[in-house]
Design a protein around this motif. Structure first.
Motif, PDB file in Angstrom:
ATOM      1  N   VAL A 188       1.299 -33.194   0.587  1.00 45.60           N
ATOM      2  CA  VAL A 188       0.677 -31.877   0.707  1.00 45.60           C
ATOM      3  C   VAL A 188      -0.806 -31.956   0.375  1.00 45.60           C
ATOM      4  CG1 VAL A 188       0.647 -29.526  -0.222  1.00 45.60           C
ATOM      5  CG2 VAL A 188       2.826 -30.647   0.229  1.00 45.60           C
ATOM      6  N   MET A 189      -1.144 -32.690  -0.665  1.00 44.39           N
ATOM      7  CA  MET A 189      -2.543 -32.826  -1.053  1.00 44.39           C
ATOM      8  C   MET A 189      -3.357 -33.492   0.050  1.00 44.39           C
ATOM      9  SD  MET A 189      -2.828 -31.429  -4.025  1.00 44.39           S
ATOM     10  CE  MET A 189      -1.685 -30.234  -3.318  1.00 44.39           C
ATOM     11  N   LEU A 190      -2.809 -34.514   0.679  1.00 43.66           N
ATOM     12  CA  LEU A 190      -3.504 -35.191   1.778  1.00 43.66           C
ATOM     13  C   LEU A 190      -3.640 -34.281   2.991  1.00 43.66           C
ATOM     14  CD1 LEU A 190      -1.846 -38.727   1.593  1.00 43.66           C
ATOM     15  CD2 LEU A 190      -4.183 -38.131   0.919  1.00 43.66           C
ATOM     16  N   ASP A 191      -2.589 -33.517   3.287  1.00 44.10           N
ATOM     17  CA  ASP A 191      -2.598 -32.673   4.478  1.00 44.10           C
ATOM     18  C   ASP A 191      -3.561 -31.499   4.349  1.00 44.10           C
ATOM     19  OD1 ASP A 191      -0.830 -34.218   5.936  1.00 44.10           O
ATOM     20  OD2 ASP A 191       0.934 -33.175   5.169  1.00 44.10           O
ATOM     21  N   ILE A 192      -3.833 -31.049   3.133  1.00 38.22           N
ATOM     22  CA  ILE A 192      -4.832 -29.994   2.942  1.00 38.22           C
ATOM     23  C   ILE A 192      -6.184 -30.456   3.485  1.00 38.22           C
ATOM     24  CG2 ILE A 192      -6.249 -28.881   1.168  1.00 38.22           C
ATOM     25  CD1 ILE A 192      -3.776 -28.431  -0.458  1.00 38.22           C
ATOM     26  N   VAL A 193      -6.475 -31.732   3.273  1.00 37.06           N
ATOM     27  CA  VAL A 193      -7.745 -32.293   3.729  1.00 37.06           C
ATOM     28  C   VAL A 193      -7.677 -32.687   5.201  1.00 37.06           C
ATOM     29  CG1 VAL A 193      -9.404 -34.173   3.391  1.00 37.06           C
ATOM     30  CG2 VAL A 193      -8.280 -33.117   1.412  1.00 37.06           C
ATOM     31  N   ASP A 194      -6.594 -33.346   5.587  1.00 43.11           N
ATOM     32  CA  ASP A 194      -6.504 -33.929   6.942  1.00 43.11           C
ATOM     33  C   ASP A 194      -6.031 -32.935   8.007  1.00 43.11           C
ATOM     34  OD1 ASP A 194      -7.287 -36.333   5.828  1.00 43.11           O
ATOM     35  OD2 ASP A 194      -5.228 -37.056   5.570  1.00 43.11           O
ATOM     36  N   HIS A 195      -5.204 -31.973   7.606  1.00 46.38           N
ATOM     37  CA  HIS A 195      -4.623 -31.041   8.583  1.00 46.38           C
ATOM     38  C   HIS A 195      -4.675 -29.603   8.048  1.00 46.38           C
ATOM     39  CE1 HIS A 195      -3.130 -34.510  10.810  1.00 46.38           C
ATOM     40  NE2 HIS A 195      -2.625 -34.978   9.670  1.00 46.38           N
ATOM     41  N   PRO A 196      -5.858 -29.087   7.779  1.00 50.83           N
ATOM     42  CA  PRO A 196      -5.942 -27.746   7.179  1.00 50.83           C
ATOM     43  C   PRO A 196      -5.353 -26.642   8.043  1.00 50.83           C
ATOM     44  CG  PRO A 196      -8.111 -28.518   7.922  1.00 50.83           C
ATOM     45  CD  PRO A 196      -7.187 -29.689   7.985  1.00 50.83           C
ATOM     46  N   GLU A 197      -5.509 -26.730   9.363  1.00 52.58           N
ATOM     47  CA  GLU A 197      -4.971 -25.684  10.230  1.00 52.58           C
ATOM     48  C   GLU A 197      -3.447 -25.659  10.193  1.00 52.58           C
ATOM     49  OE1 GLU A 197      -6.562 -26.086  14.131  1.00 52.58           O
ATOM     50  OE2 GLU A 197      -8.617 -25.597  13.514  1.00 52.58           O
ATOM     51  N   ASP A 198      -2.842 -26.845  10.179  1.00 63.15           N
ATOM     52  CA  ASP A 198      -1.383 -26.898  10.082  1.00 63.15           C
ATOM     53  C   ASP A 198      -0.902 -26.398   8.719  1.00 63.15           C
ATOM     54  OD1 ASP A 198      -0.260 -27.970  12.587  1.00 63.15           O
ATOM     55  OD2 ASP A 198      -1.535 -29.689  12.157  1.00 63.15           O
ATOM     56  N   MET A 199      -1.667 -26.683   7.679  1.00 62.95           N
ATOM     57  CA  MET A 199      -1.286 -26.191   6.361  1.00 62.95           C
ATOM     58  C   MET A 199      -1.309 -24.671   6.328  1.00 62.95           C
ATOM     59  SD  MET A 199      -0.335 -28.640   4.483  1.00 62.95           S
ATOM     60  CE  MET A 199      -0.309 -27.809   2.910  1.00 62.95           C
ATOM     61  N   HIS A 200      -2.335 -24.079   6.902  1.00 64.57           N
ATOM     62  CA  HIS A 200      -2.386 -22.613   6.948  1.00 64.57           C
ATOM     63  C   HIS A 200      -1.246 -22.052   7.797  1.00 64.57           C
ATOM     64  CE1 HIS A 200      -5.859 -21.451   4.637  1.00 64.57           C
ATOM     65  NE2 HIS A 200      -6.628 -22.349   5.248  1.00 64.57           N
ATOM     66  N   ARG A 201      -0.912 -22.735   8.865  1.00 62.32           N
ATOM     67  CA  ARG A 201       0.208 -22.301   9.707  1.00 62.32           C
ATOM     68  C   ARG A 201       1.500 -22.271   8.899  1.00 62.32           C
ATOM     69  NH1 ARG A 201       3.858 -25.379  12.240  1.00 62.32           N
ATOM     70  NH2 ARG A 201       2.610 -27.281  11.987  1.00 62.32           N
ATOM     71  N   LEU A 202       1.746 -23.322   8.128  1.00 61.11           N
ATOM     72  CA  LEU A 202       2.958 -23.380   7.323  1.00 61.11           C
ATOM     73  C   LEU A 202       2.902 -22.400   6.148  1.00 61.11           C
ATOM     74  CD1 LEU A 202       3.696 -27.221   7.281  1.00 61.11           C
ATOM     75  CD2 LEU A 202       4.724 -25.452   8.719  1.00 61.11           C
ATOM     76  N   LEU A 203       1.742 -22.259   5.545  1.00 64.13           N
ATOM     77  CA  LEU A 203       1.599 -21.303   4.449  1.00 64.13           C
ATOM     78  C   LEU A 203       1.870 -19.876   4.925  1.00 64.13           C
ATOM     79  CD1 LEU A 203      -1.536 -22.769   2.643  1.00 64.13           C
ATOM     80  CD2 LEU A 203       0.746 -22.521   1.638  1.00 64.13           C
ATOM     81  N   ARG A 204       1.461 -19.582   6.151  1.00 71.67           N
ATOM     82  CA  ARG A 204       1.750 -18.255   6.695  1.00 71.67           C
ATOM     83  C   ARG A 204       3.249 -18.066   6.875  1.00 71.67           C
ATOM     84  NH1 ARG A 204       0.250 -13.856   5.809  1.00 71.67           N
ATOM     85  NH2 ARG A 204      -1.844 -14.759   5.774  1.00 71.67           N
ATOM     86  N   LYS A 205       3.949 -19.094   7.310  1.00 72.13           N
ATOM     87  CA  LYS A 205       5.407 -19.015   7.454  1.00 72.13           C
ATOM     88  C   LYS A 205       6.072 -18.826   6.087  1.00 72.13           C
ATOM     89  CE  LYS A 205       6.031 -19.513  11.916  1.00 72.13           C
ATOM     90  NZ  LYS A 205       6.724 -18.479  12.720  1.00 72.13           N
ATOM     91  N   VAL A 206       5.596 -19.551   5.082  1.00 78.07           N
ATOM     92  CA  VAL A 206       6.118 -19.394   3.718  1.00 78.07           C
ATOM     93  C   VAL A 206       5.893 -17.967   3.239  1.00 78.07           C
ATOM     94  CG1 VAL A 206       5.768 -20.072   1.309  1.00 78.07           C
ATOM     95  CG2 VAL A 206       5.894 -21.830   3.088  1.00 78.07           C
ATOM     96  N   GLN A 207       4.703 -17.452   3.497  1.00 78.09           N
ATOM     97  CA  GLN A 207       4.365 -16.096   3.070  1.00 78.09           C
ATOM     98  C   GLN A 207       5.277 -15.058   3.724  1.00 78.09           C
ATOM     99  OE1 GLN A 207       2.334 -15.425   0.700  1.00 78.09           O
ATOM    100  NE2 GLN A 207       0.974 -13.706   1.120  1.00 78.09           N
TER     101      GLN A 207
END
Length: 377
Positions: A188-207
């Motif tokens: 997760v820590m790596l993906d915040i840096v490498d794939h921020p758009e995908d992280m936001h996509r998943l965070l929106r689903k979690v939300q």
């Protein structure tokens, strides 16, 4: 089921509301974890108190290698019977009250989104099930078996309560903490840096899933007076009540917190009538100002972490003072030996103290001591 609880629910509701509104002038809100008799089995679901206070009254059990503890945590009759024994071995005074909640560990939302809970004797943790953030699609499915179990437990416990105890909303958890249960936390820590758009996509689903899960449980646990109880932290209040957190914030910068955590917290706070943020560990302190900037956040709870001074130690006073100055309530984990000093420094208004006592007599003595101190004694 909680035969030894003779408390006044109306009085507890009123006292919690006065705390939420920073109007509890007579004394701090008190949650005293104590067995009826010295050495008796205490409230085992509050073991985490000892990580801050260092004064543990709970008797621990030894885990047997290779034993399957799934039924221990998920067989509803087994769990309810265990809580019946806990309730009847616990002494209730001040604002302490008997409560239970569907427990799939911290971040049960992970289970509802396809995660894999692992059941041990004294805890439940999550094994990572995903690896590629770019390919994962998180979809909320109300038919999820763990969600169905959680709702069934809440309904069954509510049906059996007859006003003797409260059924709380479970420790759903949100944001990066849920992703940290579905993926390896390092990933997760790596993906915040490498794939921020995908992280936001998943965070929106979690939300989106968080809001749905919260409403499903809130509909079951709300009482006839419109009060709900967030189970793990013993938070009772009018309307929608919840504890919010991001323990993984200890591993990210304030800039990342502001982008990947704060906006989602703000949405949750706006949807709640009473909200508390659980700030965990010294490495998360860098985010204190951002957390307190959340408009509408009602309270702050601070957990120093293992090996650190007690939550009532003077070294943490700056946290509580900053929160109170921003108009927030505070929730402090304080060892009995530090309660008097803490109250003398902070008084009662907006203060909630979670502490422990070795038996009923010690618990009542502590209540009387607090009342004396707040009267100026």
């Amino acid at each position: 089921m909680a035969d030894n609880f003779k408390g006044d629910w109306a009085e507890r509701r009123e006292r919690f509301e006065r705390w939420w509104m920073v109007k509890n002038d007579d004394r701090p809100l008190l949650n005293i974890q104590a067995p009826l008799r010295k050495g008796a089995i205490g409230p085992g679901n509050d073991r985490w108190v000892s990580s801050s206070s260092g004064e543990n009254v709970v008797q621990q059990t030894t885990e047997k290698e290779g034993e399957d503890y799934t039924a221990y945590w998920t067989d509803i009759d087994t769990v309810l019977d265990r809580f019946r024994r806990i309730f009847n071995a616990t002494y209730y005074t001040a604002e302490t009250y008997p409560r239970l909640f569907p427990n799939l560990g911290v971040a049960s939302l992970a289970a509802f989104l396809g995660g894999c809970p692992v059941f041990a004797k004294d805890t439940i943790w999550y094994k990572a099930v995903f690896t590629d953030v770019e390919k994962v699609e998180l979809e909320f499915d109300r038919r999820n078996p763990w969600l169905q179990w959680s709702l069934s437990f809440a309904r069954r416990a509510t049906d059996l309560s007859d006003g003797a105890y409260l059924v709380g909303i479970p420790d759903i958890v949100e944001n990066l903490d849920v992703l940290g249960c579905l993926f390896e936390s390092g990933q997760v820590m790596l993906d915040i840096v490498d794939h921020p758009e995908d992280m936001h996509r998943l965070l929106r689903k979690v939300q989106e899933a968080w809001f749905k899960v919260y409403e499903l449980h809130h509909a079951i646990s709300t009482d006839a007076k419109g009060y709900s109880n967030f189970g793990p932290f013993q938070l009772l209040g009018k309307g929608r009540v919840a504890k919010l957190q991001c323990d993984m914030s200890a591993m990210i910068s304030t800039y990342m917190f502001e982008e990947f955590v704060l906006p989602y917290l703000a949405e949750q706070v706006a949807s709640l009538d009473r909200s508390l943020y659980h700030l965990d560990g010294v490495d998360a302190l860098r985010h204190l100002d951002l957390v307190l900037s959340l408009e509408g956040l009602t309270a702050l709870q601070w957990t120093p972490g293992s090996g650190k001074p007690d939550g009532g130690d003077e070294c943490w006073d700056f946290i509580y003072r900053k929160a109170l100055d921003r108009g927030k309530c505070i929730y402090a984990l304080v060892a009995p030996s530090n309660v008097e000093g803490f109250i003398r420094r902070f008084g009662s208004r907006g203060v909630y103290i979670l502490t422990q006592a070795e038996d009923a007599e010690a618990a009542e003595a502590l209540v009387k001591s607090v009342e004396r101190i707040t009267r100026g004694g």
